[in-house]
Design a protein around this motif. Structure first.
Motif, short mmCIF file in Angstrom:
data_model
loop_
_atom_site.label_atom_id
_atom_site.label_comp_id
_atom_site.label_asym_id
_atom_site.label_seq_id
_atom_site.Cartn_x
_atom_site.Cartn_y
_atom_site.Cartn_z
N GLN A 87 0.84 -1.20 0.00
CA GLN A 87 0.00 0.00 0.00
C GLN A 87 0.88 1.25 0.00
OE1 GLN A 87 -2.84 0.23 3.18
NE2 GLN A 87 -3.90 1.97 2.22
N PRO A 88 0.59 2.20 -0.87
CA PRO A 88 1.39 3.43 -0.89
C PRO A 88 1.03 4.36 0.26
CG PRO A 88 -0.36 3.59 -2.51
CD PRO A 88 -0.47 2.23 -1.89
N GLU A 89 2.01 5.03 0.81
CA GLU A 89 1.75 6.01 1.88
C GLU A 89 2.64 7.24 1.66
OE1 GLU A 89 0.43 8.20 3.86
OE2 GLU A 89 -0.60 6.44 4.70
N PRO A 90 2.10 8.26 1.02
CA PRO A 90 2.94 9.44 0.76
C PRO A 90 3.29 10.23 2.02
CG PRO A 90 0.69 9.82 0.00
CD PRO A 90 0.76 8.40 0.45
N TYR A 91 2.51 10.03 3.09
CA TYR A 91 2.79 10.74 4.35
C TYR A 91 2.92 9.73 5.49
CZ TYR A 91 1.02 14.74 1.68
OH TYR A 91 0.81 15.70 0.73
N PRO A 92 4.05 9.00 5.57
CA PRO A 92 4.18 8.06 6.70
C PRO A 92 4.07 8.82 8.03
CG PRO A 92 5.99 7.81 5.12
CD PRO A 92 5.25 9.04 4.74
N ALA A 93 3.25 8.29 8.91
CA ALA A 93 2.94 9.02 10.15
C ALA A 93 4.19 9.28 10.99
CB ALA A 93 1.91 8.23 10.95
N PHE A 94 5.16 8.33 10.98
CA PHE A 94 6.36 8.52 11.80
C PHE A 94 7.24 9.67 11.26
CE2 PHE A 94 7.17 5.20 8.66
CZ PHE A 94 8.29 5.70 8.00
N ALA A 95 7.08 10.01 9.98
CA ALA A 95 7.89 11.07 9.39
C ALA A 95 7.12 12.37 9.24
CB ALA A 95 8.41 10.63 8.03
N PHE A 96 5.83 12.26 9.01
CA PHE A 96 5.01 13.46 8.80
C PHE A 96 3.81 13.42 9.75
CE2 PHE A 96 7.06 12.37 4.76
CZ PHE A 96 7.78 13.53 4.51
N PRO A 97 4.05 13.59 11.05
CA PRO A 97 2.93 13.49 12.00
C PRO A 97 1.88 14.57 11.71
CG PRO A 97 4.93 14.32 13.06
CD PRO A 97 5.33 13.89 11.70
N GLY A 98 0.64 14.14 11.75
CA GLY A 98 -0.46 15.09 11.53
C GLY A 98 -0.84 15.23 10.06
N TRP A 99 0.01 14.72 9.18
CA TRP A 99 -0.28 14.84 7.74
C TRP A 99 -0.99 13.58 7.26
CZ3 TRP A 99 1.15 18.89 4.34
CH2 TRP A 99 1.90 19.91 4.92
N SER A 100 -1.99 13.77 6.43
CA SER A 100 -2.64 12.59 5.82
C SER A 100 -3.41 13.05 4.58
CB SER A 100 -3.59 11.93 6.81
OG SER A 100 -4.67 12.79 7.06
N CYS A 101 -3.77 12.08 3.80
CA CYS A 101 -4.53 12.41 2.59
C CYS A 101 -5.58 11.36 2.35
CB CYS A 101 -3.59 12.50 1.39
SG CYS A 101 -4.48 12.84 -0.13
N ASP A 102 -6.82 11.78 2.20
CA ASP A 102 -7.89 10.86 1.83
C ASP A 102 -8.87 11.62 0.94
OD1 ASP A 102 -9.89 9.08 1.52
OD2 ASP A 102 -10.13 8.59 3.65
N TRP A 103 -8.72 11.44 -0.36
CA TRP A 103 -9.57 12.19 -1.29
C TRP A 103 -11.01 11.70 -1.27
CZ3 TRP A 103 -7.72 16.59 -2.33
CH2 TRP A 103 -6.36 16.78 -2.56
N THR A 104 -11.24 10.54 -0.64
CA THR A 104 -12.63 10.06 -0.55
C THR A 104 -13.33 10.65 0.68
OG1 THR A 104 -11.96 8.10 0.69
CG2 THR A 104 -12.09 7.88 -1.70
N ALA A 105 -12.55 11.22 1.60
CA ALA A 105 -13.15 11.81 2.80
C ALA A 105 -12.22 12.86 3.39
CB ALA A 105 -13.43 10.73 3.84
N GLY A 106 -12.49 14.07 3.12
CA GLY A 106 -11.75 15.15 3.77
C GLY A 106 -10.57 15.70 3.00
#
Lengths: 261, 449
Positions: free
Chosen positions: B418-437
């Motif tokens: 699974q791809p993760e452009p914003y790994p939580a351990f490196a980019f805390p607080g960053w996330s992307c979900d174009w289906t919700a939010g």
């Protein structure tokens, strides 16, 4: 003016052209003869008069058609020579770059391979539609970029590199001539004169006073000849278009050679 | 019989009937107008008439933008991607096109300059009205194109592996992100299969990908069994690696993670041999070298080192072999095929699948379908889009360089990662979900060590 003529076979195009003029002639003979006779009615020497005018008109029109046919044929031959020269220059260029050290050699050969591939698969079919493609420009720009970046390390390489650059310039010159030839054709205004002239020729034939069957036969003969001449000029007018066009075979041979390099 | 008809016809045309004269004159006038093409309307109608006579006019083709560098320093790599995109388009056209329409490639040259990429992308979407662009290699070029496609609501399919830390609703990312490439590869190097390595030295070219990737690596390895023992960056086309190797030797690294790009790799590998290093003891794991990159470096100095990609030319699946064979038949048997090429090729098919399912070319419709798990069996295996972040689920493969400049595949992930452009351990607080939010921004991240 009528680009679709290059999308059909020569046979069909010839049939259409002759058919159109014969139909025009016969239709006019049947429909317009009664009207036109009213202009020349009761004049005894009408056939002599019409014959005299038609022969005068025919001389000028024949000259125009003849010169156009020769010019179209000459242009066709000239463009064919340009294509042959371009292919020869490209072939010499392939030989020149084959002597470069690797990785330059491989990269340059790949560029030329891409160029001939794009020429055969994209640019040539496009120029058969009267369109000039720019894919080849990109590949040749990359080729030129690599060529000028190469720094010869021996006296032999220096001579070879200078010769390659010279050969490349000759190739570019011929290529430019071919590209310019894609959009070179008989001007639209001249086509209008040719077509209107042909129709006027046929109209003059309608004025003859003779039996209908003879009228239809003579009119049909003249119209089919006019149709054939116009078909011939139109077929050769754009040397890259239609069934009667210049072949890409010389480039296909170079591409085969490059694929094996 | 014909004579009788003609006689009858002649008789039926009374000389004095005004109506017949008028009809005759009008008919002749119409023929003359059609023949000479007088006036746009008559010309157009004659064209339509002819088209009806010679066959039905095919539906308008779909223009498809292809934007890679065909000149400049990146041309040697990016031209290959142009070739495979055209190959995919040719195959799709041969199979009937998309929505019954042929695809027409509109090819532009980015010239290895981000400003030219932006300009050409603008021309493609505004003048050529392309609904989609397949293009880009360097991150700067991708970043230059994103505002253009977002403004025009077109789609961009970007085929390269990259650093992550980005997401756009108009972009579909076809390459691996660090969590699909570098991080699992490091896990493998830490395992017994990968040599139980525990000391990694990070070296890369000085630009966004190596900086971000190495930042993610540092964060990932915190508390793991592998220690980052050094980190350095070199400018593009850097040729002297003596001091860097001294640092590597001093650090007692047992793995070199190289994110060096371009021509510097030749000097980097050459210096490795000159320093007397052994690939068995301290191999280089290069993230940016594939079959094409190996071609410009002598095989004797790259053999035994590692790379991690989703696709290798040596992959033996029928689809992979067929893909390689078709490409080499078209462009030459000496042309290497590498991962970004497979990715670019697969993306064209993914777009085709989505357009066919959407029944429309509009970015919103295609995106909506792609966000509902469209998958495609590509040469490198099945791929699908992550609806949340528009990146691609892919397999990871780790290969070791052979003397023939191909890779021996040593590891293959059991399933698509699974791809993760914003790994939580490196980019805390960053996330992307174009289906919700959509994109959720966290605190700014400092990439420097």
């Amino acid at each position: 003016m009528l680009d679709w003529i290059y999308t059909i076979s020569s046979f069909r195009f010839a049939l259409l052209t002759c058919g159109f003029f014969i139909a025009f002639s016969w239709l006019g003979t049947i429909l317009a003869r009664p009207i036109l006779r009213t202009f020349v009615k009761q004049r005894d020497s009408v056939n002599d008069l019409v014959g005299y005018i038609l022969s005068c008109f025919g001389v000028f029109y024949g000259l125009l058609l003849g010169l156009l046919a020769v010019a179209a044929y000459q242009n066709f031959r000239d463009v064919e020579n340009v294509v042959t020269s371009e292919a020869s220059a490209l072939s010499a260029l392939v030989t020149d770059v084959s002597a470069y050290p690797d990785p330059e050699r491989t990269n340059l050969i790949w560029n030329l391979r891409d160029y001939t591939r794009d020429l055969l698969k994209i640019a040539w079919p496009n120029q058969q539609k009267g369109i000039v493609s720019k894919e080849g420009d990109f590949t040749l720009d990359a080729f030129h970029e690599r060529l000028i970046r190469f720094e010869p390390s021996t006296a032999g390489q220096e001579i070879m590199h200078a010769e390659t650059l010279k050969q490349y310039n000759q190739f570019l010159e011929k290529r430019q001539q071919r590209v310019l030839a894609v959009s070179t054709s008989i001007p639209k205004i001249m086509w209008i004169v040719v077509l209107v002239g042909a129709l006027m020729n046929i109209t003059l034939v309608w004025l003859f006073d003779m039996r209908l069957m003879s009228h239809l036969f003579l009119g049909g003969m003249l119209s089919s000849f006019l149709g054939m001449m116009i078909f011939l000029i139109a077929s050769m007018d754009n040397p890259f278009r239609g069934e009667v066009s210049i072949s890409a075979e010389p480039f296909a041979q170079i591409h085969t050679r490059l694929m094996e390099e | 019989m014909p004579k009788m008809i003609l006689q009858k016809l002649q008789l039926s045309l009374p000389v004095n009937t005004q109506l017949w004269r008028l009809i005759g004159c009008c008919l002749l006038l119409a023929i003359v107008m059609v023949a000479t093409g007088c006036g746009e309307t008559s010309q157009k109608s004659s064209q339509q008439l002819i088209e009806q006579l010679i066959g039905k006019k095919p539906p308008d083709p779909i223009p498809v933008g292809i934007l890679f560098s065909q000149t400049g320093s990146m041309s040697i790599s990016e031209t290959q991607l142009k070739h495979v995109v055209i190959q995919a388009i040719d195959e799709i056209n041969a199979a009937g096109g998309v929505l019954g329409r042929k695809l027409v490639p509109v090819i532009e040259d980015g010239r290895t300059r981000e400003d030219i990429f932006a300009k050409r992308a603008k021309e493609l979407v505004e003048e050529h009205k392309v609904p989609v662009i397949f293009g880009g290699w360097r991150s700067v070029d991708r970043k230059a194109m994103i505002p253009i496609v977002e403004k025009a609501d077109a789609l961009l399919f970007y085929p390269l592996q990259y650093e992550g830390n980005e997401s756009s609703r108009n972009v579909f990312y076809g390459g691996l992100t660090p969590n699909q490439q570098i991080l699992p590869a490091l896990d493998w190097f830490m395992s017994s299969e990968g040599g139980n390595r525990s000391r990694v030295y990070l070296i890369g070219s000085d630009y966004v990908f190596p900086r971000t990737a190495n930042y993610i690596v540092r964060k990932y390895l915190e508390g793991k069994g592998m220690q980052v023992v050094g980190e350095s960056y070199v400018p593009f086309d850097h040729k002297d690696f003596t001091t860097h190797y001294q640092a590597i030797l001093d650090s007692k690294a047992d793995l070199i993670l190289s994110t060096i790009n371009g021509q510097s790799n030749i000097a980097f590998f050459r210096e490795y041999v000159l320093q007397g290093l052994d690939p068995q003891a301290t191999p280089i794991f290069a993230t940016s070298i594939g079959e094409a990159g190996l071609r410009s470096i002598p095989a004797t100095i790259t053999t035994g080192h590692y790379a991690a990609w989703s696709f290798f030319q040596s992959l033996q699946s029928p689809l992979a072999r067929d893909f390689v064979a078709r490409f080499q038949a078209e462009y030459g048997a000496d042309r290497p095929v590498h991962d970004p090429m497979e990715s670019a090729y697969t993306q064209v098919y993914l777009w085709r699948e989505a357009v066919e399912k959407a029944g429309s070319l509009s970015a919103a419709d295609v995106r909506s379908v792609l966000e509902k798990n469209v998958s495609f069996e590509g040469p490198g295996g099945p791929v699908k889009i992550d609806p949340k972040n528009h990146h691609t689920f892919k397999r990871l493969r780790i290969g070791r360089v052979l003397p023939n400049q191909q890779f021996e595949i040593l590891y293959e992930s059991p399933e698509q990662l699974q791809p993760e452009p914003y790994p939580a351990f490196a980019f805390p607080g960053w996330s992307c979900d174009w289906t919700a939010g959509g994109l959720q921004s966290g605190p700014p991240v400092e990439l420097a060590n």
